[in-house]
Design a protein around this motif. Sequence first.
Motif, mmCIF file in Angstrom:
data_model
loop_
_atom_site.group_PDB
_atom_site.id
_atom_site.type_symbol
_atom_site.label_atom_id
_atom_site.label_comp_id
_atom_site.label_asym_id
_atom_site.label_seq_id
_atom_site.Cartn_x
_atom_site.Cartn_y
_atom_site.Cartn_z
ATOM 1 N N LEU A 45 -13.909 72.240 50.869
ATOM 2 C CA LEU A 45 -14.045 72.441 49.434
ATOM 3 C C LEU A 45 -12.667 72.802 48.891
ATOM 4 O O LEU A 45 -11.998 73.692 49.423
ATOM 5 C CB LEU A 45 -15.040 73.567 49.158
ATOM 6 N N ILE A 46 -12.224 72.109 47.855
ATOM 7 C CA ILE A 46 -10.924 72.370 47.243
ATOM 8 C C ILE A 46 -11.174 73.021 45.895
ATOM 9 O O ILE A 46 -11.743 72.396 44.985
ATOM 10 C CB ILE A 46 -10.119 71.070 47.049
ATOM 11 N N ALA A 47 -10.782 74.280 45.736
ATOM 12 C CA ALA A 47 -10.997 75.016 44.489
ATOM 13 C C ALA A 47 -9.650 75.186 43.798
ATOM 14 O O ALA A 47 -8.807 75.970 44.234
ATOM 15 C CB ALA A 47 -11.628 76.373 44.776
ATOM 16 N N ALA A 48 -9.445 74.432 42.717
ATOM 17 C CA ALA A 48 -8.111 74.293 42.148
ATOM 18 C C ALA A 48 -7.996 74.854 40.739
ATOM 19 O O ALA A 48 -8.947 74.849 39.963
ATOM 20 C CB ALA A 48 -7.704 72.822 42.134
ATOM 21 N N LYS A 49 -6.800 75.298 40.423
ATOM 22 C CA LYS A 49 -6.399 75.609 39.063
ATOM 23 C C LYS A 49 -6.163 74.284 38.337
ATOM 24 O O LYS A 49 -5.573 73.362 38.904
ATOM 25 C CB LYS A 49 -5.115 76.439 39.091
ATOM 26 N N THR A 58 -12.435 73.797 33.196
ATOM 27 C CA THR A 58 -11.675 73.037 32.214
ATOM 28 C C THR A 58 -10.189 73.308 32.395
ATOM 29 O O THR A 58 -9.800 74.146 33.213
ATOM 30 C CB THR A 58 -12.112 73.416 30.787
ATOM 31 N N ARG A 59 -9.366 72.601 31.643
ATOM 32 C CA ARG A 59 -7.923 72.864 31.677
ATOM 33 C C ARG A 59 -7.630 74.189 30.979
ATOM 34 O O ARG A 59 -8.116 74.437 29.873
ATOM 35 C CB ARG A 59 -7.160 71.728 30.985
ATOM 36 N N VAL A 60 -6.837 75.012 31.626
ATOM 37 C CA VAL A 60 -6.486 76.323 31.075
ATOM 38 C C VAL A 60 -4.970 76.390 30.913
ATOM 39 O O VAL A 60 -4.237 76.403 31.908
ATOM 40 C CB VAL A 60 -6.982 77.466 31.981
ATOM 41 N N PRO A 61 -4.459 76.425 29.680
ATOM 42 C CA PRO A 61 -3.011 76.445 29.465
ATOM 43 C C PRO A 61 -2.373 77.704 30.031
ATOM 44 O O PRO A 61 -3.026 78.754 30.156
ATOM 45 C CB PRO A 61 -2.880 76.405 27.931
ATOM 46 N N PRO A 62 -1.091 77.644 30.378
ATOM 47 C CA PRO A 62 -0.371 78.833 30.835
ATOM 48 C C PRO A 62 -0.487 79.967 29.816
ATOM 49 O O PRO A 62 -0.385 79.744 28.610
ATOM 50 C CB PRO A 62 1.081 78.341 30.950
ATOM 51 N N MET A 94 -9.297 82.634 31.602
ATOM 52 C CA MET A 94 -10.665 82.123 31.528
ATOM 53 C C MET A 94 -11.375 82.480 32.822
ATOM 54 O O MET A 94 -10.784 82.368 33.901
ATOM 55 C CB MET A 94 -10.666 80.613 31.307
ATOM 56 N N PRO A 95 -12.619 82.939 32.739
ATOM 57 C CA PRO A 95 -13.317 83.367 33.956
ATOM 58 C C PRO A 95 -13.588 82.209 34.912
ATOM 59 O O PRO A 95 -13.681 81.050 34.512
ATOM 60 C CB PRO A 95 -14.638 83.941 33.416
ATOM 61 N N TYR A 96 -13.701 82.554 36.192
ATOM 62 C CA TYR A 96 -14.057 81.582 37.219
ATOM 63 C C TYR A 96 -15.577 81.452 37.255
ATOM 64 O O TYR A 96 -16.295 82.442 37.305
ATOM 65 C CB TYR A 96 -13.517 82.029 38.581
ATOM 66 N N LEU A 125 -10.817 84.212 45.786
ATOM 67 C CA LEU A 125 -10.374 82.937 45.228
ATOM 68 C C LEU A 125 -9.572 83.158 43.947
ATOM 69 O O LEU A 125 -8.456 82.641 43.798
ATOM 70 C CB LEU A 125 -11.579 82.040 44.946
ATOM 71 N N GLU A 126 -10.129 83.918 43.036
ATOM 72 C CA GLU A 126 -9.447 84.139 41.748
ATOM 73 C C GLU A 126 -8.125 84.880 41.939
ATOM 74 O O GLU A 126 -7.111 84.523 41.328
ATOM 75 C CB GLU A 126 -10.356 84.912 40.795
ATOM 76 N N THR A 127 -8.123 85.890 42.794
ATOM 77 C CA THR A 127 -6.896 86.650 43.033
ATOM 78 C C THR A 127 -5.810 85.766 43.627
ATOM 79 O O THR A 127 -4.656 85.775 43.185
ATOM 80 C CB THR A 127 -7.176 87.828 43.975
ATOM 81 N N ASP A 128 -6.171 84.987 44.640
ATOM 82 C CA ASP A 128 -5.190 84.127 45.314
ATOM 83 C C ASP A 128 -4.622 83.081 44.358
ATOM 84 O O ASP A 128 -3.394 82.887 44.278
ATOM 85 C CB ASP A 128 -5.825 83.435 46.521
ATOM 86 N N VAL A 129 -5.507 82.388 43.642
ATOM 87 C CA VAL A 129 -5.058 81.283 42.794
ATOM 88 C C VAL A 129 -4.280 81.787 41.586
ATOM 89 O O VAL A 129 -3.218 81.245 41.251
ATOM 90 C CB VAL A 129 -6.263 80.429 42.346
ATOM 91 N N GLU A 130 -4.775 82.825 40.935
ATOM 92 C CA GLU A 130 -4.113 83.297 39.719
ATOM 93 C C GLU A 130 -2.754 83.931 40.017
ATOM 94 O O GLU A 130 -1.779 83.691 39.300
ATOM 95 C CB GLU A 130 -5.008 84.287 38.987
ATOM 96 N N SER A 131 -2.685 84.716 41.080
ATOM 97 C CA SER A 131 -1.410 85.367 41.385
ATOM 98 C C SER A 131 -0.356 84.338 41.786
ATOM 99 O O SER A 131 0.810 84.423 41.353
ATOM 100 C CB SER A 131 -1.589 86.402 42.503
ATOM 101 N N ARG A 132 -0.743 83.349 42.572
ATOM 102 C CA ARG A 132 0.236 82.344 42.985
ATOM 103 C C ARG A 132 0.603 81.418 41.823
ATOM 104 O O ARG A 132 1.759 81.011 41.691
ATOM 105 C CB ARG A 132 -0.307 81.538 44.165
#
Length: 243
Positions: free
Chosen positions: A71-75, A151-155, A159-161, A220-227
């Motif tokens: 499973l690929i969970a992407a920003k 959805t697409r989330v601008p820099p 937006m919640p996961y 998931l949220e911590t890893d993706v958002e921080s990076r």
Amino acid sequence: MFQYIRSVIFIVQMYIAMPVIGIALLPWALFSRRGAYAACKGYSRYVFWTASWMVGLKCEVRGTPPDGEALIAAKHQSFLDIMMIFTALPAAKFIMKKEILMMPIIGQYARMLDCVPVDRGKRGKAIEKMVADVEAGRAEPGQLIIYSQGTRVPPGEKMPYKVGTGVLYEQLGQRCAPVATNVGVLWPKRGLLRKPGVAVVEFLPVIEPGLSRDAFMKKLETDVESRSDALMAEAGFKGDTDA
């Protein structure tokens, strides 16, 4: 102004190339999923190439994309990260809004790649159908891509996961590869300007199956958002005014 003009020319030729490549390779794609992958990846690589010399936008994939079922969970920030993630994976398919199936060229190829359409307007039923469709398609192994924020989330925007990613993680029992990105800094959700720089998608260390849904979603949220924040800073993003 010059960069804006270059950007418009790049965008126009990019969308002209889509039906040209899609139709040219359609006979192969109709009879072979390999042909469908070749067409989509060929178009994506064409976009990367033209972006590099027309607007000075380079594309870079970091980390190790999984090569088995995952499973690929992407920003998600723009059309560019879709192409970069897809091209980096050997057998990718997307969970996507069902309206995309009605789009010319893109819709036909989405069907041939066994992408999973869902109705985002009916949240509970959408998740149930998502799981059922994924389970029904497991005879075709590959990497299932979901955009956890939907959805697409601008820099600079938050937006919640959504819980759908956690449901899939539990139901499939597969490892999950989080993906961070900074592409929205250089290729924004809205507007025509494409900025020079290095657009990055980064495959982060996998999250193995077995966590509770809440623990998985938090990690998931911590890893993706921080990076992603770090990658956006690397690309020159300093705050909402740069988005």
